[in-house]
Design a protein around this motif. Structure first.
Motif, mmCIF file in Angstrom:
data_model
loop_
_atom_site.group_PDB
_atom_site.id
_atom_site.type_symbol
_atom_site.label_atom_id
_atom_site.label_comp_id
_atom_site.label_asym_id
_atom_site.label_seq_id
_atom_site.Cartn_x
_atom_site.Cartn_y
_atom_site.Cartn_z
ATOM 1 N N VAL A 68 0.845 -1.192 0.000
ATOM 2 C CA VAL A 68 0.000 0.000 0.000
ATOM 3 C C VAL A 68 0.879 1.240 0.000
ATOM 4 O O VAL A 68 2.050 1.196 0.373
ATOM 5 C CB VAL A 68 -0.950 0.055 1.218
ATOM 6 N N GLY A 69 0.288 2.352 -0.407
ATOM 7 C CA GLY A 69 0.958 3.641 -0.380
ATOM 8 C C GLY A 69 0.272 4.577 0.593
ATOM 9 O O GLY A 69 -0.762 4.246 1.186
ATOM 10 N N VAL A 70 0.830 5.754 0.722
ATOM 11 C CA VAL A 70 0.289 6.738 1.652
ATOM 12 C C VAL A 70 -1.119 7.160 1.238
ATOM 13 O O VAL A 70 -2.010 7.291 2.079
ATOM 14 C CB VAL A 70 1.228 7.963 1.749
ATOM 15 N N GLN A 71 -1.361 7.339 -0.065
ATOM 16 C CA GLN A 71 -2.680 7.782 -0.517
ATOM 17 C C GLN A 71 -3.771 6.780 -0.171
ATOM 18 O O GLN A 71 -4.871 7.162 0.239
ATOM 19 C CB GLN A 71 -2.673 8.043 -2.028
ATOM 20 N N ARG A 72 -3.469 5.514 -0.332
ATOM 21 C CA ARG A 72 -4.472 4.497 -0.015
ATOM 22 C C ARG A 72 -4.744 4.451 1.483
ATOM 23 O O ARG A 72 -5.895 4.275 1.915
ATOM 24 C CB ARG A 72 -3.981 3.135 -0.506
ATOM 25 N N LEU A 73 -3.711 4.625 2.298
ATOM 26 C CA LEU A 73 -3.909 4.661 3.743
ATOM 27 C C LEU A 73 -4.658 5.925 4.161
ATOM 28 O O LEU A 73 -5.459 5.891 5.097
ATOM 29 C CB LEU A 73 -2.563 4.561 4.461
ATOM 30 N N ARG A 74 -4.410 7.032 3.477
ATOM 31 C CA ARG A 74 -5.156 8.258 3.771
ATOM 32 C C ARG A 74 -6.646 8.036 3.558
ATOM 33 O O ARG A 74 -7.473 8.527 4.324
ATOM 34 C CB ARG A 74 -4.695 9.398 2.879
ATOM 35 N N SER A 75 -6.992 7.294 2.508
ATOM 36 C CA SER A 75 -8.402 7.014 2.246
ATOM 37 C C SER A 75 -9.002 6.162 3.352
ATOM 38 O O SER A 75 -10.158 6.351 3.738
ATOM 39 C CB SER A 75 -8.556 6.292 0.907
ATOM 40 N N PHE A 76 -8.230 5.223 3.874
ATOM 41 C CA PHE A 76 -8.728 4.371 4.948
ATOM 42 C C PHE A 76 -8.994 5.176 6.214
ATOM 43 O O PHE A 76 -9.955 4.911 6.933
ATOM 44 C CB PHE A 76 -7.731 3.246 5.241
ATOM 45 N N TYR A 77 -8.147 6.165 6.512
ATOM 46 C CA TYR A 77 -8.282 6.945 7.738
ATOM 47 C C TYR A 77 -9.084 8.236 7.538
ATOM 48 O O TYR A 77 -9.086 9.102 8.384
ATOM 49 C CB TYR A 77 -6.901 7.264 8.320
ATOM 50 N N GLY A 78 -9.767 8.364 6.422
ATOM 51 C CA GLY A 78 -10.584 9.540 6.152
ATOM 52 C C GLY A 78 -11.953 9.439 6.792
ATOM 53 O O GLY A 78 -12.263 8.496 7.522
ATOM 54 N N GLY A 79 -12.796 10.412 6.489
ATOM 55 C CA GLY A 79 -14.152 10.420 7.024
ATOM 56 C C GLY A 79 -14.972 11.524 6.402
ATOM 57 O O GLY A 79 -14.525 12.251 5.517
ATOM 58 N N LYS A 80 -16.197 11.673 6.877
ATOM 59 C CA LYS A 80 -17.108 12.681 6.344
ATOM 60 C C LYS A 80 -16.813 14.042 6.967
ATOM 61 O O LYS A 80 -16.682 14.158 8.184
ATOM 62 C CB LYS A 80 -18.547 12.307 6.649
ATOM 63 N N GLN A 81 -16.743 15.058 6.126
ATOM 64 C CA GLN A 81 -16.539 16.415 6.608
ATOM 65 C C GLN A 81 -17.884 17.127 6.704
ATOM 66 O O GLN A 81 -18.675 17.114 5.755
ATOM 67 C CB GLN A 81 -15.619 17.195 5.675
ATOM 68 N N ASP A 82 -18.136 17.761 7.853
ATOM 69 C CA ASP A 82 -19.344 18.546 8.048
ATOM 70 C C ASP A 82 -19.155 19.879 7.329
ATOM 71 O O ASP A 82 -18.250 20.639 7.643
ATOM 72 C CB ASP A 82 -19.572 18.776 9.541
ATOM 73 N N ARG A 83 -20.004 20.143 6.353
ATOM 74 C CA ARG A 83 -19.868 21.357 5.547
ATOM 75 C C ARG A 83 -21.009 22.327 5.800
ATOM 76 O O ARG A 83 -21.416 23.070 4.922
ATOM 77 C CB ARG A 83 -19.798 20.994 4.064
ATOM 78 N N GLY A 84 -21.553 22.311 7.002
ATOM 79 C CA GLY A 84 -22.632 23.223 7.336
ATOM 80 C C GLY A 84 -23.949 22.758 6.745
ATOM 81 O O GLY A 84 -24.352 21.614 6.920
ATOM 82 N N TYR A 88 -22.699 16.359 3.697
ATOM 83 C CA TYR A 88 -21.387 15.881 4.108
ATOM 84 C C TYR A 88 -20.656 15.339 2.885
ATOM 85 O O TYR A 88 -21.281 14.849 1.940
ATOM 86 C CB TYR A 88 -21.524 14.760 5.125
ATOM 87 N N GLN A 89 -19.313 15.399 2.927
ATOM 88 C CA GLN A 89 -18.517 14.901 1.814
ATOM 89 C C GLN A 89 -17.277 14.211 2.360
ATOM 90 O O GLN A 89 -16.703 14.652 3.354
ATOM 91 C CB GLN A 89 -18.129 16.068 0.903
ATOM 92 N N PHE A 90 -16.862 13.129 1.709
ATOM 93 C CA PHE A 90 -15.714 12.365 2.175
ATOM 94 C C PHE A 90 -14.428 13.153 1.969
ATOM 95 O O PHE A 90 -14.221 13.773 0.923
ATOM 96 C CB PHE A 90 -15.614 11.032 1.432
ATOM 97 N N ARG A 91 -13.562 13.100 2.961
ATOM 98 C CA ARG A 91 -12.230 13.694 2.879
ATOM 99 C C ARG A 91 -11.217 12.664 3.378
ATOM 100 O O ARG A 91 -11.485 11.924 4.327
ATOM 101 C CB ARG A 91 -12.123 14.951 3.733
ATOM 102 N N ARG A 92 -10.051 12.655 2.773
ATOM 103 C CA ARG A 92 -8.994 11.742 3.202
ATOM 104 C C ARG A 92 -8.394 12.212 4.524
ATOM 105 O O ARG A 92 -8.459 13.384 4.871
ATOM 106 C CB ARG A 92 -7.881 11.688 2.158
ATOM 107 N N GLY A 93 -7.746 11.270 5.224
ATOM 108 C CA GLY A 93 -7.067 11.584 6.470
ATOM 109 C C GLY A 93 -5.754 12.302 6.215
ATOM 110 O O GLY A 93 -5.333 12.507 5.077
#
Length: 149
Positions: A68-84, A88-93
């Motif tokens: 795996v690379g850093v980008q794929r791990l970032r996707s695993f540790y991401g989550g939904k961002q509260d945009r008011g 909601y929209q997914f963001r990477r970690g």
């Protein structure tokens, strides 16, 4: 022999984090107490030992999913961002947290960097499987059905 796949992830990560704390190669950076783990978070982690848990989780993730690379791990540790009022929209970690933890795991000799991505080294495999074996002995009584493995 007991492997990572035989132990529940939450139990294994706690045990591996405890073992990583004892190593000199894995240490919390100065900025870790103030940094968020991603743009989708509003506050930094409250747990003082979160760095070791994240490093243990990354080591397990590389073991299971590698290479795996850093980008794929970032996707695993991401989550939904509260945009008011917007949806909601997914963001990477955080890439910095993931990258620094991987670099520390490489310095400890648990992860190797190949042309395809990062993989667990033989020493890392032996380390995490040894922790899993110790964890199984303490978990067998609490989780019915685990003894048959």
């Amino acid at each position: 022999m007991t492997t990572v796949y035989d132990i529940p992830p939450d139990v294994l990560i706690e045990k591996v984090a405890g073992e990583l704390e004892k190593l000199d190669a894995i240490e919390t950076p100065e900025w870790a107490n103030f940094a968020k783990t991603g743009v989708h978070k509003q506050m930094p982690p409250k747990d003082e030992k979160w760095w070791f848990k994240r490093a243990a989780s990354i080591l397990r993730r590389v073991y299971v999913d590698g290479p795996v690379g850093v980008q794929r791990l970032r996707s695993f540790y991401g989550g939904k961002q509260d945009r008011g009022s917007k949806p909601y929209q997914f963001r990477r970690g955080s890439g910095s947290v993931t990258r620094k933890a991987l670099q520390q795991l490489e310095a400890a000799g648990f992860v190797e960097n190949t042309k395809d991505g990062r993989v667990v080294s033989p020493a890392g495999r032996a380390f995490i499987d040894g922790v899993a074996h110790k964890a199984k002995e303490s978990v067998v009584e609490t989780i019915p059905g685990l003894a048959k493995y």
